[in-house]
Scaffold this motif. Structure first.
Motif, PDB file in Angstrom:
ATOM      1  N   MET A  22      91.146  28.292  75.277  1.00  0.00           N
ATOM      2  CA  MET A  22      91.694  29.130  76.346  1.00  0.00           C
ATOM      3  C   MET A  22      92.339  30.387  75.784  1.00  0.00           C
ATOM      4  O   MET A  22      92.859  30.393  74.671  1.00  0.00           O
ATOM      5  CB  MET A  22      92.732  28.329  77.150  1.00  0.00           C
ATOM      6  CG  MET A  22      92.166  27.086  77.809  1.00  0.00           C
ATOM      7  SD  MET A  22      93.437  26.195  78.750  1.00  0.00           S
ATOM      8  CE  MET A  22      92.622  24.606  78.967  1.00  0.00           C
ATOM      9  N   ASP A  23      92.317  31.451  76.578  1.00  0.00           N
ATOM     10  CA  ASP A  23      92.945  32.707  76.176  1.00  0.00           C
ATOM     11  C   ASP A  23      94.416  32.711  76.568  1.00  0.00           C
ATOM     12  O   ASP A  23      94.878  31.886  77.366  1.00  0.00           O
ATOM     13  CB  ASP A  23      92.213  33.886  76.799  1.00  0.00           C
ATOM     14  CG  ASP A  23      92.178  33.793  78.310  1.00  0.00           C
ATOM     15  OD1 ASP A  23      93.120  34.283  78.955  1.00  0.00           O
ATOM     16  OD2 ASP A  23      91.212  33.203  78.856  1.00  0.00           O
ATOM     17  N   ALA A  24      95.152  33.664  76.019  1.00  0.00           N
ATOM     18  CA  ALA A  24      96.601  33.709  76.211  1.00  0.00           C
ATOM     19  C   ALA A  24      97.022  33.834  77.674  1.00  0.00           C
ATOM     20  O   ALA A  24      97.936  33.126  78.109  1.00  0.00           O
ATOM     21  CB  ALA A  24      97.205  34.841  75.372  1.00  0.00           C
ATOM     22  N   PRO A  25      96.410  34.720  78.492  1.00  0.00           N
ATOM     23  CA  PRO A  25      96.843  34.806  79.893  1.00  0.00           C
ATOM     24  C   PRO A  25      96.686  33.489  80.655  1.00  0.00           C
ATOM     25  O   PRO A  25      97.539  33.146  81.482  1.00  0.00           O
ATOM     26  CB  PRO A  25      95.930  35.896  80.469  1.00  0.00           C
ATOM     27  CG  PRO A  25      95.563  36.732  79.301  1.00  0.00           C
ATOM     28  CD  PRO A  25      95.427  35.772  78.156  1.00  0.00           C
ATOM     29  N   LEU A  26      95.623  32.739  80.372  1.00  0.00           N
ATOM     30  CA  LEU A  26      95.428  31.460  81.050  1.00  0.00           C
ATOM     31  C   LEU A  26      96.470  30.447  80.596  1.00  0.00           C
ATOM     32  O   LEU A  26      97.066  29.739  81.418  1.00  0.00           O
ATOM     33  CB  LEU A  26      94.016  30.931  80.763  1.00  0.00           C
ATOM     34  CG  LEU A  26      93.610  29.639  81.468  1.00  0.00           C
ATOM     35  CD1 LEU A  26      93.653  29.802  82.980  1.00  0.00           C
ATOM     36  CD2 LEU A  26      92.218  29.192  81.024  1.00  0.00           C
ATOM     37  N   LEU A  27      96.718  30.370  79.298  1.00  0.00           N
ATOM     38  CA  LEU A  27      97.740  29.460  78.785  1.00  0.00           C
ATOM     39  C   LEU A  27      99.112  29.789  79.362  1.00  0.00           C
ATOM     40  O   LEU A  27      99.860  28.894  79.775  1.00  0.00           O
ATOM     41  CB  LEU A  27      97.777  29.549  77.255  1.00  0.00           C
ATOM     42  CG  LEU A  27      96.553  29.023  76.496  1.00  0.00           C
ATOM     43  CD1 LEU A  27      96.609  29.475  75.044  1.00  0.00           C
ATOM     44  CD2 LEU A  27      96.463  27.506  76.582  1.00  0.00           C
ATOM     45  N   ASP A  28      99.432  31.064  79.397  1.00  0.00           N
ATOM     46  CA  ASP A  28     100.748  31.476  79.889  1.00  0.00           C
ATOM     47  C   ASP A  28     100.909  31.171  81.369  1.00  0.00           C
ATOM     48  O   ASP A  28     102.009  30.809  81.822  1.00  0.00           O
ATOM     49  CB  ASP A  28     100.958  32.964  79.629  1.00  0.00           C
ATOM     50  CG  ASP A  28     101.054  33.303  78.144  1.00  0.00           C
ATOM     51  OD1 ASP A  28     101.229  32.370  77.334  1.00  0.00           O
ATOM     52  OD2 ASP A  28     100.925  34.494  77.807  1.00  0.00           O
ATOM     53  N   ALA A  29      99.841  31.328  82.141  1.00  0.00           N
ATOM     54  CA  ALA A  29      99.929  31.068  83.578  1.00  0.00           C
ATOM     55  C   ALA A  29     100.278  29.607  83.854  1.00  0.00           C
ATOM     56  O   ALA A  29     101.032  29.302  84.788  1.00  0.00           O
ATOM     57  CB  ALA A  29      98.604  31.429  84.257  1.00  0.00           C
ATOM     58  N   PHE A  30      99.750  28.699  83.043  1.00  0.00           N
ATOM     59  CA  PHE A  30     100.032  27.276  83.220  1.00  0.00           C
ATOM     60  C   PHE A  30     101.287  26.829  82.475  1.00  0.00           C
ATOM     61  O   PHE A  30     101.731  25.687  82.630  1.00  0.00           O
ATOM     62  CB  PHE A  30      98.851  26.433  82.742  1.00  0.00           C
ATOM     63  CG  PHE A  30      97.653  26.474  83.645  1.00  0.00           C
ATOM     64  CD1 PHE A  30      97.770  26.180  84.998  1.00  0.00           C
ATOM     65  CD2 PHE A  30      96.410  26.808  83.150  1.00  0.00           C
ATOM     66  CE1 PHE A  30      96.672  26.218  85.836  1.00  0.00           C
ATOM     67  CE2 PHE A  30      95.294  26.849  83.978  1.00  0.00           C
ATOM     68  CZ  PHE A  30      95.423  26.557  85.322  1.00  0.00           C
ATOM     69  N   GLY A  31     101.834  27.696  81.630  1.00  0.00           N
ATOM     70  CA  GLY A  31     102.965  27.300  80.822  1.00  0.00           C
ATOM     71  C   GLY A  31     102.582  26.394  79.672  1.00  0.00           C
ATOM     72  O   GLY A  31     103.417  25.643  79.155  1.00  0.00           O
ATOM     73  N   PHE A  32     101.308  26.466  79.247  1.00  0.00           N
ATOM     74  CA  PHE A  32     100.849  25.670  78.112  1.00  0.00           C
ATOM     75  C   PHE A  32     101.254  26.357  76.812  1.00  0.00           C
ATOM     76  O   PHE A  32     101.282  27.592  76.733  1.00  0.00           O
ATOM     77  CB  PHE A  32      99.330  25.515  78.131  1.00  0.00           C
ATOM     78  CG  PHE A  32      98.798  24.621  79.225  1.00  0.00           C
ATOM     79  CD1 PHE A  32      99.533  23.543  79.693  1.00  0.00           C
ATOM     80  CD2 PHE A  32      97.551  24.858  79.779  1.00  0.00           C
ATOM     81  CE1 PHE A  32      99.040  22.729  80.692  1.00  0.00           C
ATOM     82  CE2 PHE A  32      97.048  24.050  80.777  1.00  0.00           C
ATOM     83  CZ  PHE A  32      97.791  22.973  81.238  1.00  0.00           C
ATOM     84  N   PRO A  33     101.545  25.590  75.768  1.00  0.00           N
ATOM     85  CA  PRO A  33     101.862  26.218  74.475  1.00  0.00           C
ATOM     86  C   PRO A  33     100.628  26.882  73.884  1.00  0.00           C
ATOM     87  O   PRO A  33      99.498  26.406  74.068  1.00  0.00           O
ATOM     88  CB  PRO A  33     102.305  25.029  73.616  1.00  0.00           C
ATOM     89  CG  PRO A  33     101.614  23.844  74.222  1.00  0.00           C
ATOM     90  CD  PRO A  33     101.575  24.112  75.702  1.00  0.00           C
ATOM     91  N   ARG A  34     100.840  27.975  73.193  1.00  0.00           N
ATOM     92  CA  ARG A  34      99.724  28.642  72.516  1.00  0.00           C
ATOM     93  C   ARG A  34      99.391  27.888  71.227  1.00  0.00           C
ATOM     94  O   ARG A  34     100.282  27.646  70.410  1.00  0.00           O
ATOM     95  CB  ARG A  34     100.075  30.090  72.205  1.00  0.00           C
ATOM     96  CG  ARG A  34     100.288  30.936  73.445  1.00  0.00           C
ATOM     97  CD  ARG A  34     100.341  32.407  73.094  1.00  0.00           C
ATOM     98  NE  ARG A  34     100.610  33.238  74.261  1.00  0.00           N
ATOM     99  CZ  ARG A  34     100.586  34.570  74.255  1.00  0.00           C
ATOM    100  NH1 ARG A  34     100.296  35.213  73.122  1.00  0.00           N
ATOM    101  NH2 ARG A  34     100.837  35.255  75.357  1.00  0.00           N
ATOM    102  N   PRO A  35      98.127  27.510  71.041  1.00  0.00           N
ATOM    103  CA  PRO A  35      97.754  26.765  69.837  1.00  0.00           C
ATOM    104  C   PRO A  35      97.976  27.597  68.581  1.00  0.00           C
ATOM    105  O   PRO A  35      97.982  28.829  68.616  1.00  0.00           O
ATOM    106  CB  PRO A  35      96.262  26.482  70.047  1.00  0.00           C
ATOM    107  CG  PRO A  35      96.033  26.652  71.507  1.00  0.00           C
ATOM    108  CD  PRO A  35      96.998  27.703  71.950  1.00  0.00           C
ATOM    109  N   HIS A  36      98.112  26.913  67.466  1.00  0.00           N
ATOM    110  CA  HIS A  36      98.255  27.610  66.186  1.00  0.00           C
ATOM    111  C   HIS A  36      96.993  28.426  65.929  1.00  0.00           C
ATOM    112  O   HIS A  36      95.881  27.965  66.200  1.00  0.00           O
ATOM    113  CB  HIS A  36      98.451  26.589  65.065  1.00  0.00           C
ATOM    114  CG  HIS A  36      98.887  27.208  63.772  1.00  0.00           C
ATOM    115  ND1 HIS A  36      97.994  27.820  62.905  1.00  0.00           N
ATOM    116  CD2 HIS A  36     100.116  27.316  63.200  1.00  0.00           C
ATOM    117  CE1 HIS A  36      98.658  28.286  61.865  1.00  0.00           C
ATOM    118  NE2 HIS A  36      99.943  27.990  62.010  1.00  0.00           N
ATOM    119  N   PRO A  37      97.124  29.638  65.426  1.00  0.00           N
ATOM    120  CA  PRO A  37      95.940  30.482  65.182  1.00  0.00           C
ATOM    121  C   PRO A  37      94.875  29.822  64.316  1.00  0.00           C
ATOM    122  O   PRO A  37      93.682  30.037  64.517  1.00  0.00           O
ATOM    123  CB  PRO A  37      96.529  31.719  64.494  1.00  0.00           C
ATOM    124  CG  PRO A  37      97.936  31.782  64.977  1.00  0.00           C
ATOM    125  CD  PRO A  37      98.379  30.363  65.133  1.00  0.00           C
TER     126      PRO A  37
END
Length: 307
Positions: free
Chosen positions: A217-232
């Motif tokens: 998933m991309d950052a805007p989608l993760l942020d919309a759900f409040g999901f943590p951003r995976p490690h690069p």
């Protein structure tokens, strides 16, 4: 490699403005069946990040309490149109079922148009990133024409005229409307939990499947759900693995027989077959009788031999 590109050559001989259904069927059932399944699944998932869509799905309870059946019904209705065409009994019944379900709720034309855009744009972007080859302009035009035609059948107004316009609509709509919603998060969580049960994901711990899914998933989608951003590093590894799969599939011969979504092993609600007229939800509690001449689709499972 000459044989591997035989279907692409066949596609390029067709006119995407008039032969869009045939081209899209070749793309979905011959050239990129696995990629199209992944892309369309993520396209549907992506729509939950729009609160007016995800929140509505949460309020109905269908995608949180009967997640498997709702997934299956959505896939099978779209598959009936793809396999049989919009002018067939099965195709007309599937479109009527989708229209009946949508009209039972206050869904805006803008939201319907956005969902349509995800079905055009996400497969193009997924295949270009991870497929065994990139999409051609003929395929992109045909994809847009296919969903423009379906959109008209569903009464959606102001449908974009090109795949580029679909892409601009999708990006602009997400910038404006992606946002947090507790119900939408519940729908997303239920869908991720279901994903962990699909073969071959069911051989991995659910937590691992979840981390892999988030890495796509991309950052805007993760942020919309409040999901943590995976490690690069994890994100890079997962996406590299998808690209490697594409390179492997490139070495395989072209598919001889079509592989439709109804044949997927994760479609599990109808082991003895299904009637398109009885798929989906019925707010009135009563199924719509099938049109004269419609048939029940048998349950079909054919192992996918190539990508």
């Amino acid at each position: 490699m000459g044989r591997r590109f035989a279907i692409r050559r066949r596609i390029e001989e067709l006119d995407p403005r008039t032969d869009f259904a045939a081209i899209y069927r070749l793309m979905s059932a011959h050239e990129f069946p696995w990629d199209m399944t992944q892309a369309l699944s993520f396209a549907l998932f992506r729509t939950y990040a729009v609160p007016s869509i995800g929140g509505l799905l949460a309020r109905t309870g269908e995608f949180t309490e009967r997640t498997q059946k709702r997934y299956d019904d959505t896939v099978l209705l779209l598959d009936a149109v793809l396999e049989h065409g919009t002018d067939s009994d099965a195709g007309r019944t599937a479109i009527r079922r989708m229209n009946q379900m949508h009209r039972a709720h206050p869904i805006s034309n803008d939201d319907l148009r956005y969902v349509l855009a995800t079905f055009v744009v996400l497969p193009i972007r997924w295949i270009d990133a991870y497929g065994w080859r990139r999409t051609t302009e003929t395929e992109r035009v045909a994809s847009a024409e296919y969903y423009r035609h379906l959109g008209r059948q569903m009464g959606i107004r102001d449908v974009p005229g090109t795949w580029q316009a679909f892409a601009r609509l999708l990006d602009a709509y997400e910038r404006e409307h992606f946002g947090a919603d507790g119900g939408a998060r519940d729908v997303a969580e239920a869908t991720l939990a279901l994903l962990a049960t699909f073969p071959p994901n069911d051989h991995l711990p659910p937590a691992v499947v979840r981390r892999i899914s988030l890495a796509v998933m991309d950052a805007p989608l993760l942020d919309a759900f409040g999901f943590p951003r995976p490690h690069p590093t994890l994100r890079a590894l997962v996406r590299a693995a998808l690209r490697t799969r594409g390179r492997v599939v490139r070495l395989l011969p072209p598919r001889r027989q079509p592989y439709f979504a109804r044949q997927l092993p994760q479609i599990r609600s109808y082991p003895h077959g299904y009637d398109v007229a009885r798929l989906g939800t019925f707010p009135s509690g009563r199924a719509v009788p099938p049109p004269r001449g419609s048939v029940t689709n048998p349950a079909s499972r054919s192992p996918e031999r190539t990508g």
